[in-house]
Design an enzyme around this catalytic site. Structure first.
Site, PDB file in Angstrom:
ATOM      1  N   CYS A   1      -1.977   8.718   2.814  1.00 38.71           N
ATOM      2  CA  CYS A   1      -1.900   8.505   1.490  1.00 38.71           C
ATOM      3  C   CYS A   1      -3.032   8.625   0.370  1.00 38.71           C
ATOM      4  CB  CYS A   1      -1.999   6.721   1.723  1.00 38.71           C
ATOM      5  SG  CYS A   1      -2.890   6.341   2.125  1.00 38.71           S
TER       6      CYS A   1
ATOM      7  N   GLU B   1       0.329  -1.235   0.168  1.00 35.00           N
ATOM      8  CA  GLU B   1       0.021   0.039  -0.097  1.00 35.00           C
ATOM      9  C   GLU B   1       0.797   1.596  -0.500  1.00 35.00           C
ATOM     10  OE1 GLU B   1      -3.335  -0.301  -0.173  1.00 35.00           O
ATOM     11  OE2 GLU B   1      -3.170  -1.963  -0.463  1.00 35.00           O
TER      12      GLU B   1
HETATM   13  P1  NAD Z   1       8.058   4.578   4.780  1.00 31.40           P
HETATM   14  O1  NAD Z   1       8.869   4.408   3.245  1.00 31.40           O
HETATM   15  O2  NAD Z   1       8.909   5.709   5.008  1.00 31.40           O
HETATM   16  O3  NAD Z   1       8.412   3.479   5.856  1.00 31.40           O
HETATM   17  C1  NAD Z   1       7.039   2.889   5.995  1.00 31.40           C
HETATM   18  C2  NAD Z   1       7.830   1.755   7.214  1.00 31.40           C
HETATM   19  O4  NAD Z   1       8.708   1.205   6.433  1.00 31.40           O
HETATM   20  C3  NAD Z   1       8.963   2.181   8.718  1.00 31.40           C
HETATM   21  O5  NAD Z   1       8.356   0.973   9.338  1.00 31.40           O
HETATM   22  C4  NAD Z   1      10.193   2.058   7.659  1.00 31.40           C
HETATM   23  O6  NAD Z   1      11.392   1.870   8.943  1.00 31.40           O
HETATM   24  C5  NAD Z   1      10.027   0.471   6.988  1.00 31.40           C
HETATM   25  N1  NAD Z   1      11.715   0.486   5.947  1.00 31.40           N
HETATM   26  C6  NAD Z   1      11.965   1.855   5.592  1.00 31.40           C
HETATM   27  N2  NAD Z   1      13.182   0.851   4.882  1.00 31.40           N
HETATM   28  C7  NAD Z   1      12.893   0.072   4.789  1.00 31.40           C
HETATM   29  C8  NAD Z   1      13.245  -1.504   3.797  1.00 31.40           C
HETATM   30  N3  NAD Z   1      14.405  -0.446   3.313  1.00 31.40           N
HETATM   31  N4  NAD Z   1      13.115  -2.211   4.101  1.00 31.40           N
HETATM   32  C9  NAD Z   1      11.936  -2.640   4.733  1.00 31.40           C
HETATM   33  N5  NAD Z   1      11.178  -1.823   5.338  1.00 31.40           N
HETATM   34  C10 NAD Z   1      11.618  -0.443   5.476  1.00 31.40           C
HETATM   35  O7  NAD Z   1       6.990   5.145   4.515  1.00 31.40           O
HETATM   36  P2  NAD Z   1       6.488   6.273   5.618  1.00 31.40           P
HETATM   37  O8  NAD Z   1       7.398   8.003   5.879  1.00 31.40           O
HETATM   38  O9  NAD Z   1       6.849   6.896   7.290  1.00 31.40           O
HETATM   39  O10 NAD Z   1       4.741   6.919   5.348  1.00 31.40           O
HETATM   40  C11 NAD Z   1       4.010   7.619   4.588  1.00 31.40           C
HETATM   41  C12 NAD Z   1       4.207   6.807   3.005  1.00 31.40           C
HETATM   42  O11 NAD Z   1       3.463   5.856   3.324  1.00 31.40           O
HETATM   43  C13 NAD Z   1       3.203   7.542   2.461  1.00 31.40           C
HETATM   44  O12 NAD Z   1       4.471   7.692   0.851  1.00 31.40           O
HETATM   45  C14 NAD Z   1       2.605   7.350   1.858  1.00 31.40           C
HETATM   46  O13 NAD Z   1       1.397   7.757   1.559  1.00 31.40           O
HETATM   47  C15 NAD Z   1       1.570   6.346   1.906  1.00 31.40           C
HETATM   48  N6  NAD Z   1       0.680   5.304   2.670  1.00 31.40           N
HETATM   49  C16 NAD Z   1       0.396   4.111   2.152  1.00 31.40           C
HETATM   50  C17 NAD Z   1      -1.421   4.417   2.329  1.00 31.40           C
HETATM   51  C18 NAD Z   1      -1.827   3.155   2.080  1.00 31.40           C
HETATM   52  O14 NAD Z   1      -2.833   3.204   2.082  1.00 31.40           O
HETATM   53  N7  NAD Z   1      -1.229   2.852   0.214  1.00 31.40           N
HETATM   54  C19 NAD Z   1      -1.464   4.580   4.325  1.00 31.40           C
HETATM   55  C20 NAD Z   1      -0.568   5.161   4.873  1.00 31.40           C
HETATM   56  C21 NAD Z   1       0.108   5.645   3.689  1.00 31.40           C
END
Ligand code: NAD
Length: 490
Positions: free
Chosen positions: A287, A253
Site C-alpha cells: 500500500c 485501510e
Molecule cells: P481486495 O480488496 O481485493 O481484498 C481484500 C479482502 O477483502 C480479501 O480478504 C477479499 O477476499 C475481501 N473482499 C473482496 N470483496 C469483498 C466484499 N465485497 N466484501 C467484503 N470483503 C471482500 O484487496 P487485495 O487485492 O487483497 O489487497 C491489495 C490492496 O490492499 C491494495 O489496494 C493495497 O494498497 C491495499 N492495502 C492497503 C493497506 C493500508 O494499510 N492502507 C495495507 C495493505 C494493503
C-alpha cells in the site's frame, strides 16, 4: 526444510473447533513462485460466516469481561507460539505470496513485535477525567468499551502483519472477532490462528472463515450483529463495504498512489536507494509502495541514469533462494494490470528505460522485471490508479507547487515523501501534502509500530497501529458523577 509436505488440507476455525465448513468444498492454494499446489483450504459460505458471527456474539462477554491483565497474557502467549516456528511460517508465506524469504522472516518477526507493542499500549491505555464546566460538582470519566463483535477482513500482500494488527488487536481491545483472510494467502492465516488456538484464547473469541470475499466477506459486512469492521484492501472494495455496512464502526485501510518528490537540491544516491526500496520491495505490492516518482527537471537525467544502474543489480528469482532480491508478482490479475499500465504509458509517449517485460525461463510466468518508465505524462494510468507492481514511473516537474499539485491530484493520501536539503521546503511540503504520513529524506515505503497508520481521502478511514488500533476497535463512554451530593442516597 523448504519442501512442503504434499496434500496438506487445512480447516477453518469456528467456536474453538477446526472445521471443513458446511459445504465441505475447498479451494487450492497454488504457489505463484513455483506453480505447485501448496494446500487446500475450506471454501466457506454465507452460512459459515453467520455461524462464526453467532459464536463470536456468544463469546463477547467472555473477552469483554476478561481483566486487561489476562488479555495481555493471551497476547504474549500468541507471540510465544509464533516464535516457535518463525522460519516454517516464513517459508509458507514466501511460497504462497512470492516475497523473498528474508522479507517473510522480517514480516513474521514484525507480527510478534506488533502484538507485543499493542500489549504494552493496552497496559497504558488511558482516558480523561474532567471536572464539570456547565455543571458544578460533577466529574466526568471517559471509559473505553469494546465494540462487541468485529469482522477483520485482510488482503494478501502482508498475510502476517495485517492480521496481527487487526485480529489480535481487536481481541486485546475486548472484542470477539471473525477473521476473513485473503484467498491468495490463507496458509499464513491458518498458522496465525493455530497460534491463537494454542495460546488458549477461549472458544468463539476469535473465529476464522476462509472463502470468497463477495460471499464470506460480504455476509460479515452486512450482518446486523457485527458491530465494527476492520478492513484492509483495495479502495474499490472499501467503497463497496462503506455502502453496505450501515452504521457499523469502520476502519478502512485502502490503496495508495505514493509519490516521492525529489527536489533539485536533493542528494542523488540516497534518493535512488529510496526509489529502489520503495518500488521493488515486496515486488512493489505494498500500500505504501513508491507508485510515482516526481523528479526536478534540473537533476532528472542524473537520477534516471543512477536508477537504471541500481535496478540492474536487483536479482529476480525464486523466493527461497538466498540471492533473490525480488520474487514474482502474486497473481495474474496484478501482473496484467502492471502490463496494462506500462503499455498505456508507452502509448502516451513514455520510454521504458529498464525492464518492461516478464522474466523468461522462470518456474511460472508471474516473474516481471524491475521496470523504470521515464517521461511518463500526467494523463497516464500510472498517475491515476494504483499499479501494485515492480515499476518506477518517472515524472518531471519544475517547482514545488507543481510537484505538490501532482502528488495530491489523484486524491489518494496514504504515504508521501520528499527529498530535499532545505528544511523550510521540506516542512512546507509536509504541511501541503494531503496524506496520513509524509516522509522527509526517507522512502515512501516507511512505517513504525506506533505511528497512527491510515490514509486521507481515497486511502481510507480511521487509524491503526499501536494504541490507535485500540481506539479503532472501541467506543468511548462518559460516566458523569455528582460528587457534591452528600450523603449519597442509600
Ligand atoms: P481486495 O480488496 O481485493 O481484498 C481484500 C479482502 O477483502 C480479501 O480478504 C477479499 O477476499 C475481501 N473482499 C473482496 N470483496 C469483498 C466484499 N465485497 N466484501 C467484503 N470483503 C471482500 O484487496 P487485495 O487485492 O487483497 O489487497 C491489495 C490492496 O490492499 C491494495 O489496494 C493495497 O494498497 C491495499 N492495502 C492497503 C493497506 C493500508 O494499510 N492502507 C495495507 C495493505 C494493503
Amino acid at each position: 526444510m523448504t519442501k512442503r509436505e504434499s496434500g496438506r488440507k487445512f480447516k477453518m476455525y469456528v467456536n474453538g473447533a477446526w472445521t471443513t465448513g458446511e459445504s465441505e468444498e475447498s479451494f487450492e492454494v497454488v504457489s505463484p513462485a513455483s506453480g505447485e499446489p501448496l494446500a487446500t483450504v475450506p471454501k466457506g459460505t454465507a452460512e459459515d460466516a453467520k455461524a462464526a458471527v453467532e459464536a463470536a456474539v456468544a463469546a463477547q462477554d467472555t473477552i469483554a469481561q476478561m481483566p486487561i491483565r489476562e488479555r495481555c497474557k493471551l497476547g504474549v502467549r500468541i507471540t510465544e507460539e509464533i516464535r516457535r516456528s518463525v522460519k516454517e511460517y516464513a517459508i509458507d508465506c514466501s511460497l504462497e505470496h512470492g516475497k523473498p524469504l528474508r522479507e517473510s522472516l522480517a514480516e513474521v518477526e514484525d507480527a510478534i513485535t506488533n502484538i507485543l507493542w499493542q500489549v504494552e499500549d493496552l497496559k497504558r491505555w488511558d482516558s480523561p477525567v474532567q471536572e464539570g464546566y456547565s455543571k458544578d460538582n460533577v466529574l466526568y470519566m471517559v471509559l473505553h468499551e469494546p465494540l462487541g463483535t468485529v469482522a477483520s477482513i485482510t488482503p494478501w500482500n502482508f498475510p502476517w502483519v495485517l492480521p496481527a494488527e487487526f485480529v489480535v488487536q481487536a481481541m486485546l481491545a475486548g472484542n470477539s472477532v471473525v477473521f476473513k483472510p485473503a484467498s491468495n494467502t490463507p496458509i499464513s492465516a491458518v498458522h496465525l490462528v493455530e497460534c491463537i488456538d494454542r495460546a488458549g484464547v477461549p472458544p468463539g473469541v476469535i473465529n476464522m472463515v476462509t472463502g470468497p470475499g463477495d460471499e464470506v466477506g460480504a455476509t460479515l459486512v452486512e450482518h446486523p450483529l457485527v458491530d465494527g469492521i476492520g478492513f484492509t484492501g483495495e479502495t474499490t472494495t472499501g467503497l463497496d463495504i462503506a455502502k453496505r455496512a450501515g452504521l457499523k464502526k469502520l476502519t478502512l485501510e485502502l490503496g495508495g498512489l505514493g509519490p516521492l518528490i525529489i527536489m533539485g537540491d536533493a542528494k542523488i544516491e540516497p534518493a535512488v536507494e529510496d526509489i529502489a526500496f520503495g518500488c521493488f520491495t515486496t515486488t512493489g505490492q505494498c500500500c505504501v509502495a513508491n507508485e510515482r516518482i516526481f523528479v526536478h527537471e534540473d537533476i532528472h537525467d542524473r537520477v534516471v541514469r543512477a536508477l537504471v544502474d541500481r535496478v540492474k543489480k536487483i536479482k529476480v528469482g525464486f523466493p527461497l533462494d538466498d540471492a533473490t532480491d525480488m520474487g514474482p508478482i502474486n497473481n495474474r490479475a496484478t501482473l496484467q494490470k502492471v502490463e496494462k499500465h506500462v503499455a498505456d504509458a508507452v502509448k502516451r509517449g513514455a520510454d521504458v528505460v529498464a525492464g518492461g517485460k516478464r522474466v523468461p525461463g522462470m518456474m511460472t510466468d508471474l516473474y516481471y522485471d524491475p521496470t523504470v518508465v521515464d517521461h511518463v505524462p500526467r494523463d497516464a494510468l500510472f498517475n491515476k490508479v494504483e499499479t501494485f507492481g515492480p515499476t518506477a514511473p518517472i515524472f518531471e516537474f519544475a517547482d514545488l507547487d507543481e510537484a505538490i499539485e501532482m502528488a495530491n491530484a489523484p486524491r489518494y493520501g496514504l504515504s508521501m515523501a520528499i527529498h530535499t536539503a532545505n528544511l523550510r521546503v521540506a516542512m512546507e511540503a509536509a504541511k501541503r501534502l494531503k496524506a496520513g504520513q509524509v516522509c522527509i529524506n526517507e522512502p515512501v515505503y516507511s512505517w513504525d509500530y506506533f505511528n497512527p497508520w491510515g490514509g486521507f481521502r481515497n486511502s481510507g478511514l480511521g487509524r491503526i497501529a499501536g494504541r490507535w488500533s485500540l481506539d479503532a476497535f472501541s467506543e468511548l463512554k462518559t460516566i458523569m458523577i455528582n460528587v457534591g451530593r452528600s450523603p449519597w442516597p442509600g
